[in-house]
Design a protein around this motif. Structure first.
Motif, PDB file in Angstrom:
ATOM      1  N   ILE A  50       0.849  -1.194   0.000  1.00 43.19           N
ATOM      2  CA  ILE A  50       0.000   0.000   0.000  1.00 43.19           C
ATOM      3  C   ILE A  50       0.884   1.242   0.000  1.00 43.19           C
ATOM      4  N   LYS A  51       0.802   1.989  -1.092  1.00 42.00           N
ATOM      5  CA  LYS A  51       1.545   3.240  -1.204  1.00 42.00           C
ATOM      6  C   LYS A  51       0.610   4.445  -1.200  1.00 42.00           C
ATOM      7  N   ASP A  52      -0.660   4.218  -1.449  1.00 35.44           N
ATOM      8  CA  ASP A  52      -1.667   5.268  -1.542  1.00 35.44           C
ATOM      9  C   ASP A  52      -1.864   5.912  -0.169  1.00 35.44           C
ATOM     10  N   LYS A  53      -1.549   7.210  -0.055  1.00 33.76           N
ATOM     11  CA  LYS A  53      -1.611   7.916   1.232  1.00 33.76           C
ATOM     12  C   LYS A  53      -3.034   8.013   1.783  1.00 33.76           C
ATOM     13  N   LEU A  54      -4.028   8.083   0.907  1.00 31.80           N
ATOM     14  CA  LEU A  54      -5.419   8.132   1.367  1.00 31.80           C
ATOM     15  C   LEU A  54      -5.808   6.808   2.028  1.00 31.80           C
ATOM     16  N   ILE A  55      -5.411   5.699   1.424  1.00 32.04           N
ATOM     17  CA  ILE A  55      -5.687   4.379   2.000  1.00 32.04           C
ATOM     18  C   ILE A  55      -4.932   4.225   3.321  1.00 32.04           C
ATOM     19  N   LEU A  56      -3.658   4.643   3.348  1.00 34.62           N
ATOM     20  CA  LEU A  56      -2.885   4.554   4.590  1.00 34.62           C
ATOM     21  C   LEU A  56      -3.536   5.369   5.699  1.00 34.62           C
ATOM     22  N   LYS A  58      -6.775   6.063   5.986  1.00 36.80           N
ATOM     23  CA  LYS A  58      -7.982   5.350   6.417  1.00 36.80           C
ATOM     24  C   LYS A  58      -7.629   4.148   7.290  1.00 36.80           C
ATOM     25  N   LEU A  59      -6.573   3.423   6.924  1.00 40.37           N
ATOM     26  CA  LEU A  59      -6.136   2.282   7.733  1.00 40.37           C
ATOM     27  C   LEU A  59      -5.661   2.738   9.109  1.00 40.37           C
ATOM     28  N   SER A  60      -5.035   3.921   9.174  1.00 40.70           N
ATOM     29  CA  SER A  60      -4.534   4.423  10.456  1.00 40.70           C
ATOM     30  C   SER A  60      -5.673   4.703  11.444  1.00 40.70           C
ATOM     31  N   LYS A  61      -6.873   4.892  10.923  1.00 42.32           N
ATOM     32  CA  LYS A  61      -8.044   5.175  11.768  1.00 42.32           C
ATOM     33  C   LYS A  61      -8.916   3.939  11.999  1.00 42.32           C
ATOM     34  N   SER A  62      -8.505   2.817  11.456  1.00 42.00           N
ATOM     35  CA  SER A  62      -9.351   1.620  11.523  1.00 42.00           C
ATOM     36  C   SER A  62      -9.316   0.926  12.879  1.00 42.00           C
ATOM     37  N   LYS A  63      -8.409   1.334  13.742  1.00 39.23           N
ATOM     38  CA  LYS A  63      -8.376   0.785  15.095  1.00 39.23           C
ATOM     39  C   LYS A  63      -8.250   1.918  16.095  1.00 39.23           C
ATOM     40  N   ALA A  64      -8.766   1.702  17.279  1.00 44.74           N
ATOM     41  CA  ALA A  64      -8.862   2.762  18.283  1.00 44.74           C
ATOM     42  C   ALA A  64      -7.496   3.297  18.704  1.00 44.74           C
ATOM     43  N   SER A 121     -12.191  -0.098  15.733  1.00 49.12           N
ATOM     44  CA  SER A 121     -12.074   1.364  15.721  1.00 49.12           C
ATOM     45  C   SER A 121     -12.689   1.944  16.991  1.00 49.12           C
ATOM     46  N   LYS A 122     -12.565   3.246  17.155  1.00 50.29           N
ATOM     47  CA  LYS A 122     -13.167   3.938  18.301  1.00 50.29           C
ATOM     48  C   LYS A 122     -14.682   3.773  18.295  1.00 50.29           C
ATOM     49  N   ASP A 126     -14.986  -3.441  13.406  1.00 53.97           N
ATOM     50  CA  ASP A 126     -13.877  -4.384  13.337  1.00 53.97           C
ATOM     51  C   ASP A 126     -12.796  -3.878  12.370  1.00 53.97           C
ATOM     52  N   ALA A 127     -11.560  -3.751  12.865  1.00 57.60           N
ATOM     53  CA  ALA A 127     -10.453  -3.222  12.053  1.00 57.60           C
ATOM     54  C   ALA A 127     -10.129  -4.136  10.875  1.00 57.60           C
ATOM     55  N   GLU A 128     -10.193  -5.428  11.119  1.00 59.40           N
ATOM     56  CA  GLU A 128      -9.903  -6.392  10.055  1.00 59.40           C
ATOM     57  C   GLU A 128     -10.921  -6.262   8.916  1.00 59.40           C
ATOM     58  N   ASP A 129     -12.205  -6.119   9.257  1.00 59.28           N
ATOM     59  CA  ASP A 129     -13.241  -5.935   8.236  1.00 59.28           C
ATOM     60  C   ASP A 129     -13.029  -4.645   7.455  1.00 59.28           C
ATOM     61  N   THR A 130     -12.685  -3.581   8.172  1.00 58.85           N
ATOM     62  CA  THR A 130     -12.437  -2.294   7.514  1.00 58.85           C
ATOM     63  C   THR A 130     -11.307  -2.423   6.500  1.00 58.85           C
ATOM     64  N   ALA A 131     -10.209  -3.017   6.919  1.00 57.50           N
ATOM     65  CA  ALA A 131      -9.054  -3.180   6.022  1.00 57.50           C
ATOM     66  C   ALA A 131      -9.399  -4.089   4.851  1.00 57.50           C
ATOM     67  N   ARG A 132     -10.120  -5.154   5.125  1.00 57.84           N
ATOM     68  CA  ARG A 132     -10.493  -6.087   4.049  1.00 57.84           C
ATOM     69  C   ARG A 132     -11.309  -5.363   2.976  1.00 57.84           C
ATOM     70  N   LYS A 133     -12.238  -4.509   3.390  1.00 57.20           N
ATOM     71  CA  LYS A 133     -13.057  -3.743   2.437  1.00 57.20           C
ATOM     72  C   LYS A 133     -12.210  -2.721   1.684  1.00 57.20           C
ATOM     73  N   LEU A 134     -11.364  -1.986   2.402  1.00 53.00           N
ATOM     74  CA  LEU A 134     -10.509  -0.973   1.763  1.00 53.00           C
ATOM     75  C   LEU A 134      -9.581  -1.588   0.717  1.00 53.00           C
ATOM     76  N   LEU A 135      -9.129  -2.806   1.000  1.00 50.33           N
ATOM     77  CA  LEU A 135      -8.146  -3.455   0.130  1.00 50.33           C
ATOM     78  C   LEU A 135      -8.768  -4.512  -0.786  1.00 50.33           C
ATOM     79  N   ALA A 136     -10.096  -4.560  -0.820  1.00 58.79           N
ATOM     80  CA  ALA A 136     -10.853  -5.430  -1.733  1.00 58.79           C
ATOM     81  C   ALA A 136     -10.464  -6.903  -1.628  1.00 58.79           C
ATOM     82  N   MET A 137     -10.447  -7.397  -0.401  1.00 59.73           N
ATOM     83  CA  MET A 137     -10.149  -8.818  -0.170  1.00 59.73           C
ATOM     84  C   MET A 137     -11.436  -9.546   0.234  1.00 59.73           C
TER      85      MET A 137
END
Length: 173
Positions: A50-56, A58-64, A121-122, A126-137
């Motif tokens: 992941i090099k996309d700063k917008l995705i990074l 969003k991932l940084s906020k996916s956990k509390a 997240s706060k 679920d952080a794993e679900d958020t990341a899975r959706k963001l990264l299309a897995m």
């Protein structure tokens, strides 16, 4: 660098310069992840760079707590594992993350493992679900963690062998 030297020098780094990571360094880090052993050699791990700063961001906020550094890393590698292929997906992905963590150190880079499994997240998402959706897995791919990488802002102090707590080792003869 010898392996023990890398183990002593490896630290979790959360502050990075804006310098780019070379393709050669990234390739070696990915090779380390792909070389990691897995149960019955099933190789269930998949790696997303992941090099996309917008995705990074969003991932940084996916956990509390503990993921904020992802927004400032140069790139990150999410380590997913196919839970239908191996019931040892947690262990297999953890070993891959550890191998890449050590290789990053060997390449003179800073890195930090951002735990995603069993985190939320706060808002309780679920952080794993958020990341899975963001990264299309697909749902069958489980995410233990994301390795944030970059050029360290400062050189952390290495561990010393003299600092090891040998009382944690027991021998049975």
């Amino acid at each position: 660098m010898e392996l023990l030297d890398a183990m002593l020098k490896r630290r979790s780094v959360r502050q990075f310069k804006n310098d780019d990571i070379s393709d050669e360094n990234l390739e070696k880090i990915l090779q380390a992840g792909l070389l990691a052993p897995t149960s019955r050699n099933l190789k269930p791990c998949e790696f997303i760079v992941i090099k996309d700063k917008l995705i990074l961001d969003k991932l940084s906020k996916s956990k509390a707590h503990g993921g904020e550094f992802l927004r400032n890393c140069n790139l990150a590698i999410a380590v997913f594992a196919d839970s239908e292929k191996a019931d040892t997906w947690v262990e297999d992905a953890s070993i891959a993350l550890s191998f890449m963590h050590l290789m990053a150190c060997d390449q003179g880079l800073g890195s930090c493992w951002c735990q995603m499994h069993l985190r939320s997240s706060k808002d309780g998402v679920d952080a794993e679900d958020t990341a899975r959706k963001l990264l299309a897995m697909e749902d069958k791919f489980r995410l233990v963690g994301i390795l944030g990488l970059g050029v360290s802002k400062k050189e952390p102090k290495a561990y010393k062998l003299d600092d090891l707590d040998l009382s944690k080792v027991k021998f049975i003869d």
